[in-house]
Design a protein around this motif. Structure first.
Motif, PDB file in Angstrom:
ATOM      1  N   VAL A   1     -74.036   3.361 -34.764  1.00 19.72           N
ATOM      2  CA  VAL A   1     -74.980   4.462 -34.961  1.00 19.72           C
ATOM      3  C   VAL A   1     -75.190   4.739 -36.451  1.00 19.72           C
ATOM      4  O   VAL A   1     -76.312   4.935 -36.910  1.00 19.72           O
ATOM      5  CB  VAL A   1     -74.477   5.730 -34.249  1.00 19.72           C
ATOM      6  CG1 VAL A   1     -75.422   6.899 -34.507  1.00 19.72           C
ATOM      7  CG2 VAL A   1     -74.344   5.476 -32.755  1.00 19.72           C
TER       8      VAL A   1
ATOM      9  N   PHE B   1     -77.784   2.735 -38.515  1.00 16.35           N
ATOM     10  CA  PHE B   1     -79.215   3.026 -38.373  1.00 16.35           C
ATOM     11  C   PHE B   1     -79.798   3.550 -39.679  1.00 16.35           C
ATOM     12  O   PHE B   1     -80.987   3.363 -39.961  1.00 16.35           O
ATOM     13  CB  PHE B   1     -79.440   4.071 -37.272  1.00 16.35           C
ATOM     14  CG  PHE B   1     -79.557   3.511 -35.880  1.00 16.35           C
ATOM     15  CD1 PHE B   1     -78.604   2.643 -35.383  1.00 16.35           C
ATOM     16  CD2 PHE B   1     -80.614   3.861 -35.066  1.00 16.35           C
ATOM     17  CE1 PHE B   1     -78.704   2.127 -34.100  1.00 16.35           C
ATOM     18  CE2 PHE B   1     -80.736   3.358 -33.776  1.00 16.35           C
ATOM     19  CZ  PHE B   1     -79.768   2.485 -33.287  1.00 16.35           C
ATOM     20  N   CYS B   2     -78.963   4.230 -40.491  1.00 16.69           N
ATOM     21  CA  CYS B   2     -79.472   4.817 -41.730  1.00 16.69           C
ATOM     22  C   CYS B   2     -80.048   3.773 -42.667  1.00 16.69           C
ATOM     23  O   CYS B   2     -80.930   4.076 -43.480  1.00 16.69           O
ATOM     24  CB  CYS B   2     -78.369   5.611 -42.437  1.00 16.69           C
ATOM     25  SG  CYS B   2     -77.060   4.606 -43.186  1.00 16.69           S
TER      26      CYS B   2
ATOM     27  N   TYR C   1     -81.548  13.888 -40.839  1.00 14.87           N
ATOM     28  CA  TYR C   1     -82.425  13.639 -39.693  1.00 14.87           C
ATOM     29  C   TYR C   1     -83.067  14.939 -39.203  1.00 14.87           C
ATOM     30  O   TYR C   1     -84.249  14.974 -38.850  1.00 14.87           O
ATOM     31  CB  TYR C   1     -81.633  12.982 -38.560  1.00 14.87           C
ATOM     32  CG  TYR C   1     -81.061  11.618 -38.904  1.00 14.87           C
ATOM     33  CD1 TYR C   1     -81.643  10.822 -39.889  1.00 14.87           C
ATOM     34  CD2 TYR C   1     -79.928  11.126 -38.256  1.00 14.87           C
ATOM     35  CE1 TYR C   1     -81.119   9.578 -40.218  1.00 14.87           C
ATOM     36  CE2 TYR C   1     -79.400   9.884 -38.559  1.00 14.87           C
ATOM     37  CZ  TYR C   1     -79.992   9.118 -39.548  1.00 14.87           C
ATOM     38  OH  TYR C   1     -79.466   7.893 -39.866  1.00 14.87           O
TER      39      TYR C   1
ATOM     40  N   SER D   1     -81.553  -1.233 -33.857  1.00 13.75           N
ATOM     41  CA  SER D   1     -82.164  -0.019 -34.407  1.00 13.75           C
ATOM     42  C   SER D   1     -83.689  -0.070 -34.468  1.00 13.75           C
ATOM     43  O   SER D   1     -84.341   0.949 -34.169  1.00 13.75           O
ATOM     44  CB  SER D   1     -81.581   0.299 -35.783  1.00 13.75           C
ATOM     45  OG  SER D   1     -81.776  -0.761 -36.689  1.00 13.75           O
TER      46      SER D   1
ATOM     47  N   ILE E   1     -85.708   2.858 -32.588  1.00 14.10           N
ATOM     48  CA  ILE E   1     -86.578   3.744 -33.383  1.00 14.10           C
ATOM     49  C   ILE E   1     -88.017   3.685 -32.880  1.00 14.10           C
ATOM     50  O   ILE E   1     -88.662   4.718 -32.691  1.00 14.10           O
ATOM     51  CB  ILE E   1     -86.493   3.372 -34.869  1.00 14.10           C
ATOM     52  CG1 ILE E   1     -85.114   3.745 -35.433  1.00 14.10           C
ATOM     53  CG2 ILE E   1     -87.588   4.071 -35.677  1.00 14.10           C
ATOM     54  CD1 ILE E   1     -84.856   3.211 -36.826  1.00 14.10           C
TER      55      ILE E   1
ATOM     56  N   TRP F   1     -85.811  12.182 -34.161  1.00 11.91           N
ATOM     57  CA  TRP F   1     -84.846  12.732 -35.114  1.00 11.91           C
ATOM     58  C   TRP F   1     -83.753  13.534 -34.414  1.00 11.91           C
ATOM     59  O   TRP F   1     -82.597  13.513 -34.869  1.00 11.91           O
ATOM     60  CB  TRP F   1     -85.569  13.578 -36.149  1.00 11.91           C
ATOM     61  CG  TRP F   1     -86.602  12.813 -36.905  1.00 11.91           C
ATOM     62  CD1 TRP F   1     -87.942  13.024 -36.929  1.00 11.91           C
ATOM     63  CD2 TRP F   1     -86.371  11.678 -37.756  1.00 11.91           C
ATOM     64  NE1 TRP F   1     -88.574  12.101 -37.725  1.00 11.91           N
ATOM     65  CE2 TRP F   1     -87.633  11.257 -38.249  1.00 11.91           C
ATOM     66  CE3 TRP F   1     -85.232  10.972 -38.141  1.00 11.91           C
ATOM     67  CZ2 TRP F   1     -87.773  10.185 -39.109  1.00 11.91           C
ATOM     68  CZ3 TRP F   1     -85.368   9.881 -39.008  1.00 11.91           C
ATOM     69  CH2 TRP F   1     -86.634   9.508 -39.476  1.00 11.91           C
TER      70      TRP F   1
ATOM     71  N   SER G   1     -82.486  12.912 -31.417  1.00  5.24           N
ATOM     72  CA  SER G   1     -81.553  11.938 -30.835  1.00  5.24           C
ATOM     73  C   SER G   1     -80.671  11.305 -31.896  1.00  5.24           C
ATOM     74  O   SER G   1     -79.451  11.160 -31.709  1.00  5.24           O
ATOM     75  CB  SER G   1     -82.328  10.855 -30.079  1.00  5.24           C
ATOM     76  OG  SER G   1     -83.075  11.410 -29.013  1.00  5.24           O
ATOM     77  N   LEU G   2     -81.269  10.913 -33.029  1.00  3.02           N
ATOM     78  CA  LEU G   2     -80.487  10.303 -34.100  1.00  3.02           C
ATOM     79  C   LEU G   2     -79.462  11.284 -34.663  1.00  3.02           C
ATOM     80  O   LEU G   2     -78.318  10.908 -34.942  1.00  3.02           O
ATOM     81  CB  LEU G   2     -81.420   9.817 -35.212  1.00  3.02           C
ATOM     82  CG  LEU G   2     -82.292   8.601 -34.897  1.00  3.02           C
ATOM     83  CD1 LEU G   2     -83.180   8.257 -36.085  1.00  3.02           C
ATOM     84  CD2 LEU G   2     -81.426   7.396 -34.529  1.00  3.02           C
TER      85      LEU G   2
ATOM     86  N   THR H   1     -75.449  10.721 -34.362  1.00  3.59           N
ATOM     87  CA  THR H   1     -74.693  10.577 -35.608  1.00  3.59           C
ATOM     88  C   THR H   1     -73.607  11.632 -35.723  1.00  3.59           C
ATOM     89  O   THR H   1     -72.502  11.351 -36.205  1.00  3.59           O
ATOM     90  CB  THR H   1     -75.647  10.654 -36.813  1.00  3.59           C
ATOM     91  OG1 THR H   1     -76.704   9.702 -36.647  1.00  3.59           O
ATOM     92  CG2 THR H   1     -74.914  10.341 -38.111  1.00  3.59           C
TER      93      THR H   1
END
Length: 443
Positions: free
Chosen positions: A244, A247-248, A313, A380, A384, A396, A398-399, A403
């Motif tokens: 996770v 993803f950034c 996010y 990812s 996305i 955003w 969900s992310l 995270t």
């Protein structure tokens, strides 16, 4: 509780801790060549090979995913003591990928997919090999700074390469073929430089707590690992969270351009500016931020990175609600905060894994970590692009939730402690509380 350790980094010592001058040049050349081609591989398939965009994208994705299969073998090779040889091999396999790319006839997808596979193998193997090499030369917090310096140098090379390639794109298909050829030569040069370092590890000496590093960073010949000879750390929560966290790395390249273009209808200039700012910030701040946070346990810092990323996010969620006039500037402003989270994550994640790994299993431990990173990077884009059409909250929110959960898992997972030792010229000075507690340091 924070460990008050002050890390003072001198440039020459940092170069030695990173593998030495020749290895630093190899990293720069490799990154420059990667920047020339990797961001434009999809364009190469469409413009030069006349493939459809979906076919090109699928071939690239398959190459990345199948390339992950090589990681267990890379881990075992590293655990047999290989260091610079594995780095050089990861570069040489990309030379083969570029050669296949140049030899692929127009309209043929399978040769292109094979080329993407070899490029994917090299790209997946390199991070673990590089981390193992640095962990052999440097120890403790000096190793963290060396890993951060390597990332900053690589981002600088990628940025310069991408900028040069962007300028050359005006030349069309012929220019792309020239760029691919230059990339192959860069990989070949970098492999030769990395091979010339001739660094190996001696796990037996490391388990005994003896042995001197003798690569270019410390002479020519053998190196030494850090830690004890205990069992491999499970790291289940850490590996799951890393999928996770990673993803950034695709937020500036995929999520923000998608949001800016499809939801805010902003100019593509905003996406380019955010990408450039991300690169500049990583190059400028990766080492200073890593050094600044070296007074805290690595696991605490990694959990903090998750909190910063989750907050960014939520900032993107608020920014996309600001309207078309203020949305793009707001997204650009929040992207700076997101990049800081990325910097904190990158400076602590690999460092934590190398601190947890026993020397005899360093390669396999790093390979497991890179498998989680590669899987996260592979899925990812699909995640996305699947969430974005459902609105900013779905994407955003969900992310951010995922995270935050990952940060909590990282913070609560238990791990065994390993001793920290310093052998290069990067000085590690314990503060008063650290001296009172004794010589041990927590990951």
């Amino acid at each position: 509780m924070a460990t008050t350790t002050t890390l003072k980094v001198r440039p020459r010592a940092l170069v030695r801790a990173s593998g030495g001058p020749r290895y630093a040049v190899a990293l720069a050349v490799d990154a420059l060549g990667t920047g020339l081609l990797r961001p434009f591989l999809l364009i190469y398939g469409v413009l030069v090979l006349k493939l459809s965009a979906p076919a090109t994208g699928i071939a690239m994705t398959v190459g990345v995913v199948v390339g992950l299969v090589c990681m267990p073998a890379v881990g075992r090779w590293l655990d047999r003591g290989a260091r610079s040889a594995v780095v050089a091999a990861s570069m040489l396999v990309r030379v083969l990928g570029v050669a296949l790319l140049l030899a692929t006839p127009a309209g043929y997808v399978w040769p292109f997919a094979t080329a993407a596979l070899f490029l994917g193998i090299g790209n997946q193997a390199w991070p673990a090999a590089h981390a193992a090499l640095v962990a052999t030369v440097a120890h403790g917090r000096e190793r963290d700074a060396a890993l951060a310096a390597g990332r900053a140098l690589r981002n600088a090379g990628l940025g310069v390469g991408a900028l040069l390639a962007t300028v050359c794109l005006a030349g069309g298909a012929a220019a792309l073929q020239v760029l691919a050829a230059v990339t192959g030569l860069a990989y070949l040069t970098a492999a030769a430089l990395a091979w010339s370092v001739r660094l190996r590890a001696r796990p037996a000496a490391a388990r005994a707590g003896e042995g001197e590093g003798e690569g270019e960073g410390q002479g020519e010949g053998q190196g030494e690992c850090e830690g004890d000879a205990g069992p491999a750390p499970r790291m289940r929560a850490l590996l799951a969270a890393n999928v996770v966290y990673v993803f950034c790395l695709n937020i500036p390249e995929i999520a923000l351009p998608l949001v800016l273009l499809t939801q805010l209808h902003a100019s593509p200039v905003w996406s380019a500016a955010i990408f450039v700012a991300n690169t500049v910030l990583v190059v400028a701040l990766q080492v200073p931020v890593t050094v600044l946070l070296s007074r805290f346990p690595r696991r605490t810092v990694l959990a903090l990175a998750g909190i910063v990323l989750a907050a960014s996010y939520l900032g993107f969620l608020a920014a996309t609600s600001a309207g078309h006039g203020w949305g793009a500037p707001a997204v650009a402003a929040v992207s700076v905060f997101c990049t800081l989270g990325e910097i904190v994550y990158a400076g602590s994640a690999t460092a934590l894994v190398t601190a947890l790994a026993p020397p005899r299993l360093l390669g396999r431990t790093l390979a497991r970590f890179e498998l989680s990173s590669g899987f996260g990077l592979a899925v990812s884009p699909a995640v996305i692009t699947a969430l974005a059409p459902h609105g900013p909250t779905a994407l955003w929110g969900s992310l951010a939730a995922a995270t935050l959960l990952s940060a909590g898992a990282v913070a609560t997972e238990k791990d065994r402690q390993t001793p920290v030792r310093s052998r290069t010229g990067v000085s590690v000075q314990p503060g008063p509380s650290a001296r009172a507690a004794g010589p041990s340091a927590r990951p």
